[in-house]
Design a protein around this motif. Sequence first.
Motif, PDB file in Angstrom:
ATOM      1  N   ALA A  94      36.239  20.308  45.851  1.00  0.00           N
ATOM      2  CA  ALA A  94      36.502  20.868  44.598  1.00  0.00           C
ATOM      3  C   ALA A  94      35.170  21.989  44.347  1.00  0.00           C
ATOM      4  CB  ALA A  94      36.402  19.875  43.545  1.00  0.00           C
ATOM      5  N   VAL A  95      35.416  23.185  43.913  1.00  0.00           N
ATOM      6  CA  VAL A  95      34.505  24.278  43.719  1.00  0.00           C
ATOM      7  C   VAL A  95      34.279  24.374  42.026  1.00  0.00           C
ATOM      8  CG1 VAL A  95      33.650  26.541  43.789  1.00  0.00           C
ATOM      9  CG2 VAL A  95      34.827  25.354  45.728  1.00  0.00           C
ATOM     10  N   LEU A  96      32.999  23.836  41.576  1.00  0.00           N
ATOM     11  CA  LEU A  96      32.773  23.836  40.223  1.00  0.00           C
ATOM     12  C   LEU A  96      31.885  24.890  39.641  1.00  0.00           C
ATOM     13  CD1 LEU A  96      33.513  22.052  37.541  1.00  0.00           C
ATOM     14  CD2 LEU A  96      31.930  20.585  38.241  1.00  0.00           C
ATOM     15  N   PHE A  97      32.029  25.819  38.947  1.00  0.00           N
ATOM     16  CA  PHE A  97      31.097  26.677  38.343  1.00  0.00           C
ATOM     17  C   PHE A  97      30.842  26.376  36.725  1.00  0.00           C
ATOM     18  CE2 PHE A  97      32.684  30.143  41.314  1.00  0.00           C
ATOM     19  CZ  PHE A  97      31.934  29.555  42.554  1.00  0.00           C
ATOM     20  N   GLY A  98      29.702  26.494  36.309  1.00  0.00           N
ATOM     21  CA  GLY A  98      29.518  26.697  34.911  1.00  0.00           C
ATOM     22  C   GLY A  98      28.072  26.512  34.675  1.00  0.00           C
ATOM     23  N   TYR A  99      27.844  26.129  33.428  1.00  0.00           N
ATOM     24  CA  TYR A  99      26.384  25.897  32.890  1.00  0.00           C
ATOM     25  C   TYR A  99      26.254  24.467  32.189  1.00  0.00           C
ATOM     26  CZ  TYR A  99      21.942  26.274  30.855  1.00  0.00           C
ATOM     27  OH  TYR A  99      20.410  26.076  30.270  1.00  0.00           O
ATOM     28  N   GLN A 100      25.324  23.496  32.915  1.00  0.00           N
ATOM     29  CA  GLN A 100      25.134  22.006  32.662  1.00  0.00           C
ATOM     30  C   GLN A 100      26.676  21.423  32.875  1.00  0.00           C
ATOM     31  OE1 GLN A 100      23.601  22.129  28.713  1.00  0.00           O
ATOM     32  NE2 GLN A 100      21.915  22.601  29.236  1.00  0.00           N
ATOM     33  N   ILE A 101      27.127  21.810  33.943  1.00  0.00           N
ATOM     34  CA  ILE A 101      28.323  21.415  34.359  1.00  0.00           C
ATOM     35  C   ILE A 101      28.566  20.322  35.451  1.00  0.00           C
ATOM     36  CG2 ILE A 101      28.822  23.008  36.254  1.00  0.00           C
ATOM     37  CD1 ILE A 101      31.381  22.223  33.390  1.00  0.00           C
ATOM     38  N   LYS A 102      27.571  19.601  35.878  1.00  0.00           N
ATOM     39  CA  LYS A 102      27.188  18.785  36.723  1.00  0.00           C
ATOM     40  C   LYS A 102      27.896  17.526  36.539  1.00  0.00           C
ATOM     41  CE  LYS A 102      24.313  16.421  40.289  1.00  0.00           C
ATOM     42  NZ  LYS A 102      22.964  16.428  40.851  1.00  0.00           N
ATOM     43  N   ALA A 103      27.907  17.142  35.498  1.00  0.00           N
ATOM     44  CA  ALA A 103      28.517  15.587  34.787  1.00  0.00           C
ATOM     45  C   ALA A 103      30.217  15.771  35.149  1.00  0.00           C
ATOM     46  CB  ALA A 103      28.118  15.424  33.520  1.00  0.00           C
ATOM     47  N   GLN A 104      30.625  16.627  35.255  1.00  0.00           N
ATOM     48  CA  GLN A 104      32.018  16.875  35.583  1.00  0.00           C
ATOM     49  C   GLN A 104      32.517  16.730  36.885  1.00  0.00           C
ATOM     50  OE1 GLN A 104      34.662  17.430  33.050  1.00  0.00           O
ATOM     51  NE2 GLN A 104      33.016  17.101  31.533  1.00  0.00           N
ATOM     52  N   ALA A 105      31.447  16.771  37.585  1.00  0.00           N
ATOM     53  CA  ALA A 105      31.637  16.641  39.320  1.00  0.00           C
ATOM     54  C   ALA A 105      32.379  15.448  39.598  1.00  0.00           C
ATOM     55  CB  ALA A 105      30.431  16.773  39.924  1.00  0.00           C
ATOM     56  N   GLN A 106      31.888  14.028  38.996  1.00  0.00           N
ATOM     57  CA  GLN A 106      32.563  12.911  39.217  1.00  0.00           C
ATOM     58  C   GLN A 106      33.996  12.717  38.918  1.00  0.00           C
ATOM     59  OE1 GLN A 106      31.007  10.507  40.960  1.00  0.00           O
ATOM     60  NE2 GLN A 106      33.157   9.369  40.918  1.00  0.00           N
ATOM     61  N   LYS A 107      34.316  13.736  37.821  1.00  0.00           N
ATOM     62  CA  LYS A 107      35.849  13.669  37.456  1.00  0.00           C
ATOM     63  C   LYS A 107      36.719  14.062  38.543  1.00  0.00           C
ATOM     64  CE  LYS A 107      38.641  15.315  33.412  1.00  0.00           C
ATOM     65  NZ  LYS A 107      38.726  15.866  32.384  1.00  0.00           N
TER      66      LYS A 107
ATOM     67  N   TYR B 297      31.414  35.548  38.701  1.00  0.00           N
ATOM     68  CA  TYR B 297      32.180  34.320  39.312  1.00  0.00           C
ATOM     69  C   TYR B 297      32.791  34.881  40.654  1.00  0.00           C
ATOM     70  CZ  TYR B 297      32.610  30.920  35.688  1.00  0.00           C
ATOM     71  OH  TYR B 297      32.515  29.656  34.734  1.00  0.00           O
ATOM     72  N   ALA B 298      33.218  36.360  40.935  1.00  0.00           N
ATOM     73  CA  ALA B 298      33.460  36.765  41.856  1.00  0.00           C
ATOM     74  C   ALA B 298      32.521  36.828  43.181  1.00  0.00           C
ATOM     75  CB  ALA B 298      34.093  38.053  41.948  1.00  0.00           C
ATOM     76  N   LEU B 299      31.346  36.951  42.620  1.00  0.00           N
ATOM     77  CA  LEU B 299      30.191  36.879  43.488  1.00  0.00           C
ATOM     78  C   LEU B 299      29.866  35.626  44.059  1.00  0.00           C
ATOM     79  CD1 LEU B 299      26.817  38.850  43.020  1.00  0.00           C
ATOM     80  CD2 LEU B 299      26.669  36.579  43.661  1.00  0.00           C
ATOM     81  N   ALA B 300      29.715  34.604  43.375  1.00  0.00           N
ATOM     82  CA  ALA B 300      29.331  33.228  43.501  1.00  0.00           C
ATOM     83  C   ALA B 300      30.472  32.636  44.401  1.00  0.00           C
ATOM     84  CB  ALA B 300      29.266  32.347  42.282  1.00  0.00           C
ATOM     85  N   LEU B 301      31.757  32.888  44.205  1.00  0.00           N
ATOM     86  CA  LEU B 301      32.833  32.333  45.032  1.00  0.00           C
ATOM     87  C   LEU B 301      33.114  32.844  46.470  1.00  0.00           C
ATOM     88  CD1 LEU B 301      35.075  30.330  45.175  1.00  0.00           C
ATOM     89  CD2 LEU B 301      36.632  31.883  44.033  1.00  0.00           C
TER      90      LEU B 301
ATOM     91  N   ARG C  44      40.377  39.578  43.407  1.00  0.00           N
ATOM     92  CA  ARG C  44      39.067  40.340  43.564  1.00  0.00           C
ATOM     93  C   ARG C  44      38.434  39.378  44.711  1.00  0.00           C
ATOM     94  NH1 ARG C  44      37.784  43.460  39.046  1.00  0.00           N
ATOM     95  NH2 ARG C  44      39.286  43.034  37.278  1.00  0.00           N
ATOM     96  N   VAL C  45      38.574  38.011  44.883  1.00  0.00           N
ATOM     97  CA  VAL C  45      37.778  37.459  46.032  1.00  0.00           C
ATOM     98  C   VAL C  45      38.622  37.629  47.310  1.00  0.00           C
ATOM     99  CG1 VAL C  45      37.264  35.495  46.707  1.00  0.00           C
ATOM    100  CG2 VAL C  45      36.782  35.711  44.434  1.00  0.00           C
ATOM    101  N   SER C  46      39.840  37.951  47.129  1.00  0.00           N
ATOM    102  CA  SER C  46      40.663  38.147  48.313  1.00  0.00           C
ATOM    103  C   SER C  46      40.346  39.363  49.043  1.00  0.00           C
ATOM    104  CB  SER C  46      42.142  38.038  47.979  1.00  0.00           C
ATOM    105  OG  SER C  46      42.555  39.242  47.290  1.00  0.00           O
ATOM    106  N   ALA C  47      40.278  40.534  47.956  1.00  0.00           N
ATOM    107  CA  ALA C  47      39.650  41.643  48.691  1.00  0.00           C
ATOM    108  C   ALA C  47      38.272  41.812  49.258  1.00  0.00           C
ATOM    109  CB  ALA C  47      39.835  42.725  47.501  1.00  0.00           C
ATOM    110  N   ARG C  48      37.513  40.921  48.701  1.00  0.00           N
ATOM    111  CA  ARG C  48      36.124  41.000  49.327  1.00  0.00           C
ATOM    112  C   ARG C  48      35.812  40.285  50.495  1.00  0.00           C
ATOM    113  NH1 ARG C  48      31.934  40.537  43.940  1.00  0.00           N
ATOM    114  NH2 ARG C  48      33.454  41.901  42.788  1.00  0.00           N
ATOM    115  N   ILE C  49      36.605  39.243  50.727  1.00  0.00           N
ATOM    116  CA  ILE C  49      36.800  38.599  52.004  1.00  0.00           C
ATOM    117  C   ILE C  49      37.737  39.059  53.080  1.00  0.00           C
ATOM    118  CG2 ILE C  49      35.401  36.632  51.078  1.00  0.00           C
ATOM    119  CD1 ILE C  49      37.780  35.224  50.872  1.00  0.00           C
ATOM    120  N   ARG C  50      38.590  40.012  52.501  1.00  0.00           N
ATOM    121  CA  ARG C  50      39.797  40.552  53.496  1.00  0.00           C
ATOM    122  C   ARG C  50      40.867  39.246  53.874  1.00  0.00           C
ATOM    123  NH1 ARG C  50      38.691  45.548  54.241  1.00  0.00           N
ATOM    124  NH2 ARG C  50      36.421  46.583  53.810  1.00  0.00           N
ATOM    125  N   THR C  51      41.316  38.841  53.005  1.00  0.00           N
ATOM    126  CA  THR C  51      42.445  37.866  53.263  1.00  0.00           C
ATOM    127  C   THR C  51      43.467  37.954  52.462  1.00  0.00           C
ATOM    128  OG1 THR C  51      42.719  35.612  53.885  1.00  0.00           O
ATOM    129  CG2 THR C  51      41.674  35.888  51.841  1.00  0.00           C
TER     130      THR C  51
END
Length: 335
Positions: free
Chosen positions: A40-53, A78-82, A108-115
């Motif tokens: 799972a890829v989890l982005f956000g702020y003060q979001i780590k507590a949701q990882a166990q879910k 978001y596109a940069l991070a992913l 946007r991500v698919s275009a950047r990584i060319r897939t």
Amino acid sequence: MSKDVFVVMEQRDGEIQKVGIELLGQASKLAQDLGEKVVAVLFGYQIKAQAQKCIAYGADKVLVVDDKELEEYLTEPYALALTQIIREEEPEIVLYGASSIGRDLAPRVSARIRTGLTADCTGLAIDPETKLLQMTRPAFGGNIMATILCKNHRPQMATVRPGVMKALEKDESRTGEIVEKTIDFSQDTHGVKIRKVAKEEKKTVDITEAKVLVSGGRGIGSAAFFQELGKLAEVLGGEVASSRACVDAGWIDKSRQVGQTGKTVRPDLYLACGISGAIQHVAGMEGSDFIIAINKNDTAPIFDVADVGVVGDVKAIVPKLTEAIKKVKEEKAAK
């Protein structure tokens, strides 16, 4: 070498959205067929507590990027991070929800990584021989179902609409790895800043969350008959939904639309009233546990997917059905 099935978890206000949980369930099946893990890829702020879910719903590993830049969704950060995570981790498959966020981020991500990217999938499976991801979606206006492969590029990527896949049962005893990642946002030149988030207050339940749906089609004749459908939905403890024809006619809001260009639903009971059953509509409701169809045309395609079919005038049947259910409930309450 590419490995593992990644799920991009969508969150709003620090809460993981249902579509990500559904995708973890499907990813678990795909990963099992490949002999790989679910990440799972989890982005956000003060979001780590949701990882166990995420782990409780099927993730073997969670990659967390906890940064103020990701508190609210913005395309560029978001596109940069992913993009950076995909380049570092080299996943075999990446799945996104086909929500407003997923539909903006994934291409946007698919275009950047060319897939490649297959949008609005209704089915995902692993080919037992080639081990390629088979991505199935409606094509040519929903008249055929196309299965698309991405043979030469990695990762294989797809978006899936909310409600299409079935989530696993939550298992609090599951264990998994949580890894914090750091992204360099200094190269981010998005030039956009959120000044204010204005939220619309919803007074009705989202139809994708409803256990019972009473849905109207062109056969109900007019917008006024939705009042009768509303009465039936009320006694059943459900919500009103619609086919595209009623939305196009201006009889009901698009948020109520079920189908290929609307929402995909999986209620316990789906009552189709005056709906012919075009493939575009069926694609959005065929996963319902129990389907009852009322239509005066005994050859309507909706009867092919219905568990119970009633041939007759929906305008005469619905009010009588509402009264009959009310009577039964009143009798039970009196005992």
